[in-house]
Design an enzyme around this catalytic site. Structure first.
Site, mmCIF file in Angstrom:
data_model
loop_
_atom_site.group_PDB
_atom_site.id
_atom_site.type_symbol
_atom_site.label_atom_id
_atom_site.label_comp_id
_atom_site.label_asym_id
_atom_site.label_seq_id
_atom_site.Cartn_x
_atom_site.Cartn_y
_atom_site.Cartn_z
ATOM 1 N N CYS A 1 -2.427 9.457 2.352
ATOM 2 C CA CYS A 1 -2.092 8.744 1.106
ATOM 3 C C CYS A 1 -3.160 8.970 0.051
ATOM 4 C CB CYS A 1 -1.898 7.252 1.377
ATOM 5 S SG CYS A 1 -3.320 6.481 2.170
ATOM 6 N N GLU B 1 0.888 -1.175 0.000
ATOM 7 C CA GLU B 1 0.000 0.000 0.000
ATOM 8 C C GLU B 1 0.916 1.211 0.000
ATOM 9 O OE1 GLU B 1 -3.226 0.020 -0.138
ATOM 10 O OE2 GLU B 1 -3.757 -2.048 0.326
#
Ligand code: NAD
Length: 501
Positions: free
Chosen positions: A279, A245
Site C-alpha cells: 500500500c 486504511e
C-alpha cells in the site's frame, strides 16, 4: 470429485473456503465459511469476552500480549514459510513483515497504560473546586477486516492496538490469505485460552459486509479504496464508526542534493519489495533535472539484477491476486501507448503469475500508471525542474498515504509539503516500522490512524469525568446564583480573557 481450480484464486466448496498457492496452485488449507448468523454469534461471544478482557486491566493484558509476541517470535520461521506458500512472497519479505508486527504488539502492550490510563487534567478557573479526569475506555468489540498483501503486519496494526486498549476483536482475513489469519488467531488462543478475545470469521467480501452490520462497536478496515467506500456505507446504517486504511500511489522525490546511491537503493526496494504489492510502495518517482540521468542509470542497474520466481529466495515473487495482473498490464500498455518508454521490462515483463521489474519513463502525468494504484513491480520515473515541482506533482493524485524524500538539506521542509499521512526522509517505507508513529492516510487513502499513541486512542472512546471536591467558590451552575456572584464572574472573565495579548 475435485474441481479444477485456478492457482491463487480462492474458491468455496461445500461450505469451505479453499486457499491455494498463487504460484503452484497447491492447496494450502480449507476453512469454514461464516454465515451471517455465525458472524453475529461470534460478535455476541466477543462482547462477553470483552468485559473479561477489559477487566484484566493494563497489566493483565500486557502480560498476555507479550506472551503472544514471544510465541510469534519463537515460531517466526514457520509463520514466514506459511506466508510464502499462501501469498507467494519471498521468505525474507515475510520475515521483515512479521518482525514488524511483533514490534507493534510489544509497543502497544507496553504503552497502553501511559497513553490511555486515567490522568488528571487542568480545571477551569471558574470551576476550580472540581477535579478533572481524562481516560480512554475500550469500545467493546472491534471488527477488523484485512487485505492479503501484508496478511500479518496489516491486520496486526489494528488487532494489537485494539486488544491493548481493552477490546475484543472479530477478524475477517482476506479470502486470499485465510491460513495465515487462522495461524495468528490460533497462536493467540494458546496464550489466552480462557475466553474468545480474538476470533476469526472466514469468507469472501460478503462476510466482511456481514461483520459491518453485526453490531460491532467499530470497524477497522484495510483494503482497497473501492471496498472502503462500501464498508463505510454499510457501517453508516448503524452509525458504526470506521477506520479506513485504503490504497495509495506513493511518490518518491529525489532532490538535486540527494545521495543518489542511497536513493536508488530505496527506490528499487520501496517500489519492488513484495512484488510491488505494498500500500505504501513507491509507485512514482520525481527526480530533479540535474541528477535525473545518474539516478535513472543506478535504478535500472539495480532493478535489472533482481531475481523473479516462486522460490522463497527470489527477490520478486508472483502476483498474489491473479486479477491484479490485468491492472498491471493495462497500466504498462497505456503508458507505452501514450508516449512512455520502458527502460526495463515493459509489456513482455508480464508473464502470469509473475511480472518482472518494469521501469517506465516519459509517462504523461494523467496516465493510469501515474494516477491509479498499480500494485505491481513497476515504477514511473519523471524528470522535473526541481524538488518544489516534484512536491506539486506528488500531490497530484486523489491518494495521500505515504512517500519518500531524498535530500540532504531540505528533507523536513519538503516532507511537510507532501499531502500524505507519512513521509520517510532518505529512506523508504520506514515509517511503517516505527511503532511510536501513527500510520494512515488522507483523501482516497482513507482516514483514522493505526500504530502509535493515535493508534491506541483510535480503539477507544475518550471519557471525561469531573468531580466536585467541595462547595463552589463561584456558584454559577445553580439557579441560586446571586447577582453579586455574576458580577464577580464577569470581572474574572474580563481579566482572564479580555486582554488582546
Ligand atoms: P480488498 O478491498 O479487495 O479486500 C480487503 C478486505 O475487504 C478483504 O478481506 C475482503 O474480503 C473484504 N471485503 C470485500 N468486499 C467487502 C465488502 N463489501 N464489505 C466488507 N468487506 C469486504 O483489498 P485487497 O485486494 O485485499 O488489498 C489490497 C488493497 O489494500 C490495496 O488497495 C492496498 O493499497 C490496500 N492496503 C492498504 C493498506 C493501508 O494501510 N492503507 C495496507 C495494506 C493494503
Amino acid at each position: 470429485m475435485t474441481a479444477t481450480r485456478t492457482p491463487g484464486v480462492p474458491a468455496i466448496d461445500e461450505g469451505s473456503l479453499i486457499s491455494t498457492s498463487p504460484a503452484s496452485g497447491d492447496e494450502i488449507g480449507r476453512f469454514p465459511v461464516a454465515s451471517p448468523d455465525h458472524v453475529t454469534d461470534a460478535v455476541a461471544r466477543a462482547r462477553d469476552a470483552a468485559g473479561w478482557w477489559a477487566g484484566l486491566g493494563f497489566a493483565g493484558r500486557r502480560k498476555r500480549l507479550l506472551a503472544f509476541r514471544s510465541v510469534l517470535t519463537n515460531r517466526l520461521e514457520e509463520l514466514a514459510e506459511l506466508m510464502h506458500r499462501e501469498g507467494g512472497k519471498p521468505i525474507a519479505d515475510a520475515l521483515v513483515e512479521a518482525i514488524g508486527a511483533i514490534d507493534h504488539i510489544a509497543w502497544a502492550a507496553n504503552h497502553a497504560r501511559k497513553v490511555l490510563g486515567r490522568r488528571r487534567v487542568g480545571s477551569s478557573v471558574l470551576l476550580a473546586e472540581h477535579t478533572s479526569y481524562l481516560e480512554y475506555l475500550p469500545f467493546g468489540v472491534i471488527g477488523v477486516i484485512g487485505p492479503w498483501n501484508y496478511p500479518v503486519l496489516t491486520p496486526m496494526g489494528s488487532i494489537a492496538y485494539a486488544l491493548a486498549a481493552g477490546n475484543a476483536v472479530v477478524f475477517k482475513p482476506s479470502e486470499y490469505t485465510p491460513a495465515v489469519g487462522q495461524w495468528i488467531v490460533d497462536r493467540f488462543a494458546e496464550v489466552v485460552p480462557e475466553r474468545p478475545v480474538l476470533q476469526i470469521v472466514h469468507g469472501m467480501g460478503d462476510v466482511g459486509g456481514a461483520l459491518c452490520r453485526s453490531g460491532v462497536d467499530k470497524i477497522a478496515f484495510t483494503g482497497s479504496t473501492a471496498t472502503g467506500k462500501k464498508v463505510m456505507a454499510a457501517a453508516a446504517e448503524s452509525l458504526t464508526p470506521v477506520l479506513l486504511e485504503c490504497g495509495g500511489k506513493d511518490a518518491m522525490i529525489v532532490a538535486a542534493d540527494a545521495d543518489l546511491d542511497a536513493a536508488a537503493d530505496a527506490c528499487v526496494w520501496g517500489g519492488l519489495t513484495n512484488a510491488g504489492q505494498t500500500c505504501v510502495g513507491i509507485e512514482r518517482v520525481y527526480v530533479a533535472d540535474g541528477v535525473y540521468d545518474a539516478f535513472l542509470g543506478r535504478v535500472v542497474a539495480r532493478a535489472a539484477k533482481l531475481t523473479v520466481g516462486e522460490e522463497g529466495t527470489a527477490d520478486v515473487g508472483p502476483i498474489t491476486m491473479p486479477s491484479q495482473i490485468d491492472v498491471i498490464r493495462r497500466h504498462i500498455e497505456d503508458a507505452l501507448t501514450r508516449g512512455g518508454r520502458a527502460v526495463l521490462g515493459g509489456a513482455e515483463a508480464v508473464r502470469p503469475p509473475f511480472v518482472s521489474p518494469t521501469i517506465l519513463v516519459d509517462v504523461p502525468e494523467d496516465a493510469a500508471a501515474v494516477q491509479e494504484e498499480t500494485f505491481g513491480p513497476t515504477l514511473t520515473i519523471a524528470r522535473v525542474k526541481d524538488a518544489d515541482e516534484a512536491v506539486r506533482l506528488a500531490n497530484g493524485t486523489g491518494y495521500g498515504l505515504g512517500g519518500a524524500i531524498f535530500s540532504k538539506s531540505r528533507g523536513l521542509e519538503l516532507a511537510r509539503g507532501v499531502r500524505s499521512g507519512m513521509t520517510s526522509i532518505n529512506s523508504a517505507l520506514t515509517f511503517a516500522g516505527m511503532p511510536s508513529l501513527p500510520f494512515g492516510g488522507v483523501g482516497g487513502s482513507g482516514f483514522g490512524r493505526i500504530h502509535g499513541e493515535d493508534g491506541l486512542r483510535e480503539f477507544t472512546r475518550a471519557k471525561a469525568i469531573v468531580k466536585r471536591r467541595g462547595p463552589s467558590l463561584l456558584a454559577i451552575t445553580t439557579f441560586d446564583r446571586a447577582p453579586k456572584t455574576m458580577r464577580q464572574v464577569l470581572k474574572i472573565v474580563k481579566l482572564v480573557h479580555g486582554r488582546s495579548k
